[in-house]
Structure formats: C-alpha cells, structure tokens
Design a protein around this motif. Sequence first.
Motif, PDB file in Angstrom:
ATOM      1  N   ALA A   1      30.954 -37.138 -12.149  1.00 45.71           N
ATOM      2  CA  ALA A   1      31.469 -38.508 -12.164  1.00 45.71           C
ATOM      3  C   ALA A   1      30.509 -39.454 -11.455  1.00 45.71           C
ATOM      4  CB  ALA A   1      32.847 -38.555 -11.512  1.00 45.71           C
ATOM      5  N   ILE A   2      29.945 -39.001 -10.341  1.00 43.45           N
ATOM      6  CA  ILE A   2      28.959 -39.821  -9.632  1.00 43.45           C
ATOM      7  C   ILE A   2      27.745 -40.079 -10.521  1.00 43.45           C
ATOM      8  CG2 ILE A   2      27.350 -39.845  -7.682  1.00 43.45           C
ATOM      9  CD1 ILE A   2      29.479 -38.205  -6.133  1.00 43.45           C
ATOM     10  N   HIS A   3      27.258 -39.028 -11.199  1.00 42.23           N
ATOM     11  CA  HIS A   3      26.110 -39.195 -12.104  1.00 42.23           C
ATOM     12  C   HIS A   3      26.448 -40.152 -13.247  1.00 42.23           C
ATOM     13  CE1 HIS A   3      22.554 -38.212 -14.471  1.00 42.23           C
ATOM     14  NE2 HIS A   3      23.354 -37.989 -15.497  1.00 42.23           N
ATOM     15  N   ALA A   4      27.644 -40.003 -13.818  1.00 45.92           N
ATOM     16  CA  ALA A   4      28.039 -40.834 -14.966  1.00 45.92           C
ATOM     17  C   ALA A   4      28.162 -42.308 -14.600  1.00 45.92           C
ATOM     18  CB  ALA A   4      29.368 -40.330 -15.542  1.00 45.92           C
TER      19      ALA A   4
ATOM     20  N   ASP B   1      21.761 -42.212 -17.910  1.00 40.52           N
ATOM     21  CA  ASP B   1      21.098 -41.879 -19.171  1.00 40.52           C
ATOM     22  C   ASP B   1      20.032 -40.805 -19.004  1.00 40.52           C
ATOM     23  OD1 ASP B   1      22.590 -43.696 -20.671  1.00 40.52           O
ATOM     24  OD2 ASP B   1      21.246 -45.345 -20.140  1.00 40.52           O
ATOM     25  N   ARG B   2      19.881 -40.301 -17.795  1.00 38.80           N
ATOM     26  CA  ARG B   2      18.920 -39.236 -17.548  1.00 38.80           C
ATOM     27  C   ARG B   2      19.661 -37.919 -17.340  1.00 38.80           C
ATOM     28  NH1 ARG B   2      13.973 -41.560 -16.453  1.00 38.80           N
ATOM     29  NH2 ARG B   2      13.211 -39.488 -17.030  1.00 38.80           N
ATOM     30  N   VAL B   3      18.915 -36.867 -17.102  1.00 38.53           N
ATOM     31  CA  VAL B   3      19.468 -35.526 -17.100  1.00 38.53           C
ATOM     32  C   VAL B   3      20.285 -35.241 -15.833  1.00 38.53           C
ATOM     33  CG1 VAL B   3      17.444 -34.489 -16.012  1.00 38.53           C
ATOM     34  CG2 VAL B   3      18.852 -33.121 -17.553  1.00 38.53           C
ATOM     35  N   PHE B   4      21.313 -34.404 -15.998  1.00 38.57           N
ATOM     36  CA  PHE B   4      22.108 -33.873 -14.879  1.00 38.57           C
ATOM     37  C   PHE B   4      21.862 -32.369 -14.869  1.00 38.57           C
ATOM     38  CE2 PHE B   4      25.887 -31.802 -13.211  1.00 38.57           C
ATOM     39  CZ  PHE B   4      26.223 -32.551 -12.095  1.00 38.57           C
ATOM     40  N   VAL B   5      21.269 -31.861 -13.794  1.00 36.61           N
ATOM     41  CA  VAL B   5      20.910 -30.438 -13.691  1.00 36.61           C
ATOM     42  C   VAL B   5      21.728 -29.808 -12.575  1.00 36.61           C
ATOM     43  CG1 VAL B   5      19.060 -28.772 -13.299  1.00 36.61           C
ATOM     44  CG2 VAL B   5      18.583 -30.894 -14.532  1.00 36.61           C
ATOM     45  N   GLU B   6      22.306 -28.654 -12.850  1.00 34.88           N
ATOM     46  CA  GLU B   6      23.167 -27.978 -11.878  1.00 34.88           C
ATOM     47  C   GLU B   6      22.585 -26.624 -11.515  1.00 34.88           C
ATOM     48  OE1 GLU B   6      27.704 -26.098 -11.606  1.00 34.88           O
ATOM     49  OE2 GLU B   6      27.032 -27.172 -13.389  1.00 34.88           O
ATOM     50  N   LEU B   7      22.679 -26.268 -10.239  1.00 36.16           N
ATOM     51  CA  LEU B   7      22.280 -24.946  -9.774  1.00 36.16           C
ATOM     52  C   LEU B   7      23.316 -24.448  -8.776  1.00 36.16           C
ATOM     53  CD1 LEU B   7      20.130 -22.667  -9.706  1.00 36.16           C
ATOM     54  CD2 LEU B   7      19.175 -23.792  -7.682  1.00 36.16           C
ATOM     55  N   ASN B   8      23.919 -23.289  -9.071  1.00 36.35           N
ATOM     56  CA  ASN B   8      24.859 -22.660  -8.150  1.00 36.35           C
ATOM     57  C   ASN B   8      24.068 -21.768  -7.206  1.00 36.35           C
ATOM     58  OD1 ASN B   8      26.777 -21.017  -6.851  1.00 36.35           O
ATOM     59  ND2 ASN B   8      28.218 -21.266  -8.536  1.00 36.35           N
ATOM     60  N   CYS B   9      23.912 -22.206  -5.967  1.00 33.93           N
ATOM     61  CA  CYS B   9      23.062 -21.495  -5.009  1.00 33.93           C
ATOM     62  C   CYS B   9      23.622 -20.129  -4.660  1.00 33.93           C
ATOM     63  CB  CYS B   9      22.901 -22.330  -3.741  1.00 33.93           C
ATOM     64  SG  CYS B   9      22.175 -23.954  -4.029  1.00 33.93           S
ATOM     65  N   ALA B  10      24.937 -19.956  -4.783  1.00 26.92           N
ATOM     66  CA  ALA B  10      25.546 -18.670  -4.443  1.00 26.92           C
ATOM     67  C   ALA B  10      25.346 -17.639  -5.541  1.00 26.92           C
ATOM     68  CB  ALA B  10      27.038 -18.856  -4.172  1.00 26.92           C
TER      69      ALA B  10
ATOM     70  N   ASP C   1      11.238 -37.681  -8.796  1.00 23.00           N
ATOM     71  CA  ASP C   1      12.221 -38.682  -8.377  1.00 23.00           C
ATOM     72  C   ASP C   1      13.593 -38.110  -8.705  1.00 23.00           C
ATOM     73  OD1 ASP C   1      13.779 -40.885  -7.843  1.00 23.00           O
ATOM     74  OD2 ASP C   1      13.257 -41.926  -9.710  1.00 23.00           O
ATOM     75  N   VAL C   2      14.252 -37.525  -7.721  1.00 28.21           N
ATOM     76  CA  VAL C   2      15.498 -36.792  -7.941  1.00 28.21           C
ATOM     77  C   VAL C   2      16.555 -37.268  -6.952  1.00 28.21           C
ATOM     78  CG1 VAL C   2      16.619 -34.523  -7.850  1.00 28.21           C
ATOM     79  CG2 VAL C   2      14.332 -34.746  -8.826  1.00 28.21           C
ATOM     80  N   ARG C   3      17.751 -37.527  -7.448  1.00 25.93           N
ATOM     81  CA  ARG C   3      18.887 -37.757  -6.548  1.00 25.93           C
ATOM     82  C   ARG C   3      19.624 -36.435  -6.395  1.00 25.93           C
ATOM     83  NH1 ARG C   3      24.143 -41.840  -7.058  1.00 25.93           N
ATOM     84  NH2 ARG C   3      24.691 -41.726  -4.846  1.00 25.93           N
ATOM     85  N   VAL C   4      19.802 -36.000  -5.159  1.00 27.28           N
ATOM     86  CA  VAL C   4      20.446 -34.716  -4.909  1.00 27.28           C
ATOM     87  C   VAL C   4      21.897 -34.923  -4.491  1.00 27.28           C
ATOM     88  CG1 VAL C   4      20.482 -32.682  -3.415  1.00 27.28           C
ATOM     89  CG2 VAL C   4      18.307 -33.528  -4.320  1.00 27.28           C
ATOM     90  N   ILE C   5      22.786 -34.204  -5.182  1.00 27.41           N
ATOM     91  CA  ILE C   5      24.189 -34.109  -4.795  1.00 27.41           C
ATOM     92  C   ILE C   5      24.450 -32.646  -4.459  1.00 27.41           C
ATOM     93  CG2 ILE C   5      26.581 -34.396  -5.539  1.00 27.41           C
ATOM     94  CD1 ILE C   5      25.643 -36.500  -7.519  1.00 27.41           C
ATOM     95  N   ALA C   6      24.964 -32.389  -3.267  1.00 31.67           N
ATOM     96  CA  ALA C   6      25.245 -31.016  -2.847  1.00 31.67           C
ATOM     97  C   ALA C   6      26.744 -30.844  -2.662  1.00 31.67           C
ATOM     98  CB  ALA C   6      24.513 -30.700  -1.548  1.00 31.67           C
ATOM     99  N   ALA C   7      27.200 -29.595  -2.730  1.00 29.53           N
ATOM    100  CA  ALA C   7      28.627 -29.298  -2.550  1.00 29.53           C
ATOM    101  C   ALA C   7      28.774 -27.984  -1.806  1.00 29.53           C
ATOM    102  CB  ALA C   7      29.334 -29.225  -3.899  1.00 29.53           C
ATOM    103  N   THR C   8      29.863 -27.863  -1.072  1.00 35.06           N
ATOM    104  CA  THR C   8      30.117 -26.632  -0.332  1.00 35.06           C
ATOM    105  C   THR C   8      31.606 -26.457  -0.089  1.00 35.06           C
ATOM    106  OG1 THR C   8      29.607 -25.417   1.705  1.00 35.06           O
ATOM    107  CG2 THR C   8      29.839 -27.798   1.897  1.00 35.06           C
ATOM    108  N   ASN C   9      32.034 -25.201  -0.022  1.00 32.17           N
ATOM    109  CA  ASN C   9      33.409 -24.915   0.381  1.00 32.17           C
ATOM    110  C   ASN C   9      33.454 -24.407   1.818  1.00 32.17           C
ATOM    111  OD1 ASN C   9      32.419 -22.345   0.210  1.00 32.17           O
ATOM    112  ND2 ASN C   9      33.729 -21.688  -1.468  1.00 32.17           N
TER     113      ASN C   9
END
Length: 451
Positions: free
Chosen positions: A181-184, A190-199, A274-282
């Motif tokens: 939602a933040i990316h949208a 209009d650019r790519v959204f790339v996801e990586l699950n670090c776990a 040029d990358v905007r990083v969004i991180a998440a954690t539980n």
Amino acid sequence: MKHILIVDDEADIRRLLEDILREEGYAVASTGSAGEALVLLRDVTYDVMLLDIWLPDRDGLDVLNEIRTLDSGNKPEVIIISGHGTIESAVRATKLGAFDFLEKPLSLERTLIVVKNAIEARRLRSENEEFKRQLSLHAAITGESVAAKALRQQIKLMAPTNGRVLIYGESGSGKELIARAIHAESLRRDRVFVELNCAAIPEDYIESELFGYRNSAIAGGPAEKRGTFERADGGTLFLDEVGDMSLKTQAKVLRALDEQRFTPVGAAHAMSVDVRVIAATNKNLEEEIAKGNFREDLFYRLNVIPFYVPPLRERREDIPLLTREFLREFGRQYGRPRIEIAEDAMEQLKQYHWPGNVRELKNLIERILILNPHALRIERKHLPMLVHRGTGNRREDFTTLQQAREAYERDYILKKIDECHGNISRAAETLGLERSHLYRKMRALGISVRE
C-alpha cells in the motif's frame, strides 16, 4: 485468435495484406477510410492496426492521435504504413505512440515480423496493466475500525516521501499488505516492488540474494545474478522478517543503506542504486538489540517511519468486511456465484481470537469454500471445530492462570482434531495420548464429540 485491422485507401494493398495475414492465422478486417476505422475500433477490440498516413477523409496521424484516447484494453498497437514516408512523419508517429513505421512498397517478410512483435508488445502491456491493477487491489486496506482508518491515514501521509519504513506486527497481520500500500501510494508507484523474506533464505545465500554476484561467484549457479537491491533500483525493496538477518548481513545492509552503493559478490566495482527500503518484523527489535542479535545503528536507519499493524483480535469490527472480501475473491477464483454468510456464523468468527490473524481468516474462508463446493450460504456448521468456541476463551478475558492453561489446551486439542478431519483415534496418536485419555480430556475441557 489475434485480430488485425488494416486501414489503407488502396484496395490492392488491403487484399494483399488480408491474404498473407489470414494465412498466418490472424482474424483480419479492413477498410479504406478513417471514419469507418474509428467505428470498427469502437465495436471490436483489435490487437494490431496497420494504418496508412494518407487517407481520403482524414490524416492517418490524426487517427493515431485519437486512438490514444481509447481505453487501454481497447487500444491496438498501431503500425504506420506510408508510400511517402519522411523522417519528420516517422518521428511524429513515434511520439504519438506508433509501434513501428513501414514504408511502401511493403516487404511482406518484414511486415509479418513487425506484426508479430506488435502482438507480443500488446500482450506484455496488457499483462503489466493487469499486474498493476492486481497490485492496487491487493494494496487496499480493508476495515472501518479505528486502527484500519489510522493506517490508511498514515499511509496517505507518509507514502509520498522517500523515508524508510519499519513495519511491526504479528505474523499474518498484514505487514506485506501495508508495504504494498505504501508503494502504491508513493512517487515510485510506476516502478518495481521487490520483496525478499529474510527468514526464508539460508545464511550462506542471503548476501547473494541481496546484492547479486558476478563471474560465477556461486558454485553451480548461473554466470551472474542480479540481487534484490539491483532489481529494485528506482523502486521499492521490501525486506520481510528483517529481524532474522545475521549480524554479518546486517552490517552489509547498513552500508548499502548509508551509501546507496554495494558490490555484488565476485564483482570488482561497486554499483549505485536508488532504492526505498521498507522493512518488517514480528520481533521486538529493541529487545533483540539488548540481546546482541540486532544492530542498533541499523535499527535507527530502518525506523525512520514506524508502522504498527494491530492483530486481528484488536480490530474485530473489521472481521465481517474482511470475510466478505475473501468470499468475493475466492468465489470469483473458483467460478462460484455470490456466496453469503449467516449471522450466527459471522458472530462465531468475530468471537474467535485469530492467532494467525488475517492470513488465518483468509485461509479458513478458502478452505470452507473448497470443502463445501455447493453451498451458497456459509452456515455455522460449515466452520471448522477450531473456531467453535465462546467469548470466555478470549485471551483478554482470562482472570487466572488455570483458565488460560485450559483455554490453550482446549484450542490445541481442537486444532489437532481439526487437522485429523475429526478422526479422534488419529488425533490421539498425534497428541501422544491414549484414545480413552483424549476422550477424558475432551470431557474435562467441555469439548463434545459432536463439536
């Protein structure tokens, strides 16, 4: 079958193109006027349009300009053809969105190649637009609770910035949805959204996943690989479960964030992104810092804009909206008509404490539809045993340790029986109990065989 429209005032050229294109398996229509062509475009969706510049009633480039106003789904790829081609007209046609420019006399071999390429380009455009539509749909925050409204307001305020975001929340609460939602809503939509699950990435491979490698640096892999930082250049990189990264990897991510530069494994030179990083954690990262498991400096780099996603049990008023959304989604997916849900079934869903959060609710709705393929209305009886419990078993309602222990034990036994599809003997074996012992436990915890 792909549909092609030929617009040319020369009947011989129309017939020639019709013949060769039909031999290639295309459905072909043709006309000699611009006016009739625009009428045809309103009635039929064409994949490719071969358009002559010189037409008796209108300039072909004017027609091309009007095609730009059509809905994307009805817009064909346009190939301009002309016997009086100039560099100026070719440049203008390109600026107006023409796919290619062919000069007369036409080379039939080149014409077929250009048509084939135009069809492929339209397919890719359609897929890309559908992907963006799905991304937008999946980025919608459903709910009218105070928490859901606050999240939407926070996203609207913070998304257009380039500030890094750290999303907190339990597993299944919707952290990836918030990231999308933040990316949208961002300037990078209009650019790519790339996801990586670090776990999910083994420690030996996470560095190459993040930064890529060159010159066959990874044994058994391809000659080179683009990492997630490189693939996300210009867009958004979502690092899920960032708290599971090792300290060694954290140090390299910290440097990449500080410098917006990194060196792929095995490469001789660094590259800028040029990358905007969004991180998440539980996890509670402040506790992880105290334990020495997470770098404090990386925490402050990531935690520029903190987001907290509340668990579903803290926004129960959103359960009806989410349930109906999932019913619509899976109803469409499985070709089912509109499916309703009974009030007592909905009330039961609202009473359940949802340890798996929104993901658990979504999976449960899909499972119900799969197991009840002919049901047009979800009744209380369709809910799995795991959900059949009263408000007295909510975590926030416990007053003694004994109540909490019994509630947990009851939930766990119901879960195992549910996993065994109601087979008590198999559930007893799974639990490591004698069948008679399990029955006694069930009676003591108020679990009926019928339940």
